[in-house]
Scaffold this active site. Structure first.
Site, short mmCIF file in Angstrom:
data_model
loop_
_atom_site.label_atom_id
_atom_site.label_comp_id
_atom_site.label_asym_id
_atom_site.label_seq_id
_atom_site.Cartn_x
_atom_site.Cartn_y
_atom_site.Cartn_z
N THR A 65 107.87 101.75 38.80
CA THR A 65 107.10 101.74 40.04
C THR A 65 107.13 100.32 40.57
O THR A 65 106.51 99.42 39.99
CB THR A 65 105.66 102.21 39.80
OG1 THR A 65 105.68 103.56 39.30
CG2 THR A 65 104.84 102.18 41.09
N GLY A 321 103.72 109.17 46.52
CA GLY A 321 104.65 108.12 46.09
C GLY A 321 104.36 107.71 44.66
O GLY A 321 103.96 108.52 43.84
N GLU A 322 104.59 106.44 44.37
CA GLU A 322 104.35 105.83 43.05
C GLU A 322 105.35 106.29 42.00
O GLU A 322 105.43 105.72 40.92
CB GLU A 322 102.93 106.11 42.53
CG GLU A 322 101.82 105.67 43.45
CD GLU A 322 100.43 106.05 42.95
OE1 GLU A 322 100.31 106.53 41.80
OE2 GLU A 322 99.46 105.87 43.71
N GLY A 323 106.12 107.36 42.27
CA GLY A 323 106.97 107.98 41.26
C GLY A 323 106.40 109.29 40.76
O GLY A 323 106.92 109.87 39.81
#
Length: 357
Positions: A65, A321-323
Site C-alpha cells: 500500500t 482503495g488501499e489494496g
C-alpha cells in the site's frame, strides 16, 4: 534511470503457449465437465505459465500500500484535506485500516510505503517502509505533476519493492495506495491514455457531490490542456510524469518489475488500474502477469476496463482503495490453483465418462 526502465521493459517475456496447452489438457481431464470451473481454469493456466510449468502456487502473498500526496488538492478536487493522507497512514500503522483488517483475515503480508507524503518520517513500524521521494507532487492543473526525473525515481522505487518481495520468496503481489485526491490524476491518466472525456470517467472519489464532480472534471480538463504537449507525444513516461502521482508511478514500476521477475500481480481498483494502464502502455505484455481484482464503484472504472479489454474478477461495490479489492481476490486465486493441483482426473477417480462407454 531510463536505461534501467528500458532493460526491465525488454525483459518481460510473453507466456509460453505450449505450457498453456499443457495446463488446459490437465484441466480438461479433471473429474468435471470441461470448462466447468470457468475463470478458475483461466487463472490456474495463467499462473502455471507464469511459474514456467511448476506446480502453481499463489502463496506467499504480499500487498504494497503505497502512499503519497498530490498538489492538485489545492484546486478543490476532494472533500478531504490533504492531512487525511497522513492520518490514514497512521491508522494503517496502528493495524486499524480496511486493508489491515482484510490482509489479517486472509493471511496476506502487508507493507505500507511512504513514497511521497507531505511531512516528516512516520513512526517506526515493522511493516512500514520509509521511502519518501518528495513532499507530494505539483498541481497537475498548472503544469506537470512531476519532473521526468522524479517519475523515473518512483518507477525505480517500484522496481526495488518487487525485487525485495521476490527475494523474500513472495509469489503474488497486490497493489494498493493511499493519497487524498488521487482519483483526479488517475482520471487524467485514463483520459490521456484512452482519449476519453473526463466527464465520462470522473466520479465522487472520497465523497464529492454532483457539483463537486463537475468542478473536478473542469480541473482535469485544465490539466489535459496545460500538459497537452506531453499527451500529444504519446510517450507513456511523459504522460505519467505530467498527470500521475508518486504512488501511481511507484505502482507502475512495481507491476513492470514483478512481470519481469515472473510474479503474479493482483491489481486493486480505480487508482491501481491507472498504474496498470501506465505499465500496460509501456509494455503490453504485463497483461499476461496481472489479474484485475474488481470493478470499482467509481463510474469510470468499468469504462476504462473495457478500453483495456480486461476482465476483473469481482464486482462488490468497493471504492476504498488501499489494496482492499486485491486482498479479497487473492483467496479466489488460491482456490483456482488448489482445484488445479488437487482434483483427481476422471481416470484416477474411477469415473466412467461418456466417450469410454
Amino acid at each position: 534511470m531510463k536505461d534501467s526502465l528500458q532493460k526491465v521493459i525488454q525483459s518481460i517475456a510473453p507466456l509460453n503457449q505450449e505450457l498453456a496447452k499443457k495446463a488446459r489438457h490437465r484441466l480438461d481431464y479433471l473429474a468435471k465437465p470441461r470448462g466447468s470451473l470457468g475463470r478458475f481454469e483461466d487463472i490456474a493456466t495463467q499462473i502455471f505459465c507464469i511459474q514456467e510449468g511448476q506446480k502453481p502456487c499463489v502463496d506467499p502473498t504480499r500487498i504494497y500500500t503505497v502512499a503519497a500526496d498530490h498538489g492538485v488538492i489545492e484546486s478543490g478536487v476532494s472533500v478531504s484535506p490533504q492531512v487525511i493522507t497522513r492520518q490514514m497512514v497512521g491508522a494503517f500503522l496502528q493495524n486499524g485500516g480496511g486493508i489491515n483488517a482484510l490482509t489479517n483475515s486472509y493471511n496476506i503480508d502487508l507493507k505500507v510505503v511512504d513514497a511521497g507524503c507531505v511531512g516528516g518520517p512516520f513512526e517506526d513500524c515493522p511493516f512500514m517502509l520509509q521511502r519518501k521521494l518528495a513532499q507530494g507532487t505539483a498541481n497537475l492543473a498548472k503544469g506537470p505533476a512531476m519532473s521526468e526525473e522524479l517519475c523515473l525515481k518512483a518507477l525505480l522505487l517500484g522496481f526495488s519493492l518487487a525485487e525485495e518481495a521476490h527475494a523474500d520468496g513472495i509469489k503474488t503481489l497486490g497493489t494498493g495506495e493511499m493519497g487524498v485526491g488521487n482519483t483526479t490524476p488517475s482520471t487524467a491518466l485514463f483520459s490521456a491514455f484512452f482519449q476519453l472525456d473526463p466527464a465520462y470517467l470522473a466520479g465522487p472519489g472520497g465523497g464529492l457531490d454532483s457539483e463537486g464532480i463537475q468542478h473536478k472534471v473542469s480541473v482535469i480538463r485544465e490539466a489535459l490542456r496545460v500538459n497537452a504537449s506531453a499527451i500529444e507525444s504519446g510517450d507513456p513516461l511523459r504522460i505519467l510524469a505530467a498527470l500521475g502521482g508518486i504512488e501511481l508511478a511507484t505502482l507502475t514500476g512495481l507491476i513492470l518489475r514483478a512481470a519481469s521477475l515472473r510474479m503474479l500481480v493482483v491489481v486493486d481498483g480505480y487508482i491501481s488500474s491507472a498504474a496498470y494502464a501506465a505499465a500496460w502502455k509501456l509494455q503490453p505484455l504485463v497483461h499476461d502477469y496481472c489479474v484485475l481484482s474488481h470493478v470499482s464503484a467509481e463510474p469510470g472504472h468499468a469504462r476504462v476496463v473495457d478500453a483495456m479489454d480486461a476482465a476483473p474478477l469481482l464486482n462488490l461495490g468497493f471504492r476504498l482503495g488501499e489494496g482492499t479489492g486485491a486482498a479479497v481476490a487473492i483467496p479466489l486465486l488460491r482456490g483456482a490453483v488448489d482445484a488445479f493441483n488437487n482434483m483427481l482426473s476422471f481416470e484416477n477417480a474411477g469415473v466412467i465418462v461418456a466417450e469410454d462407454l
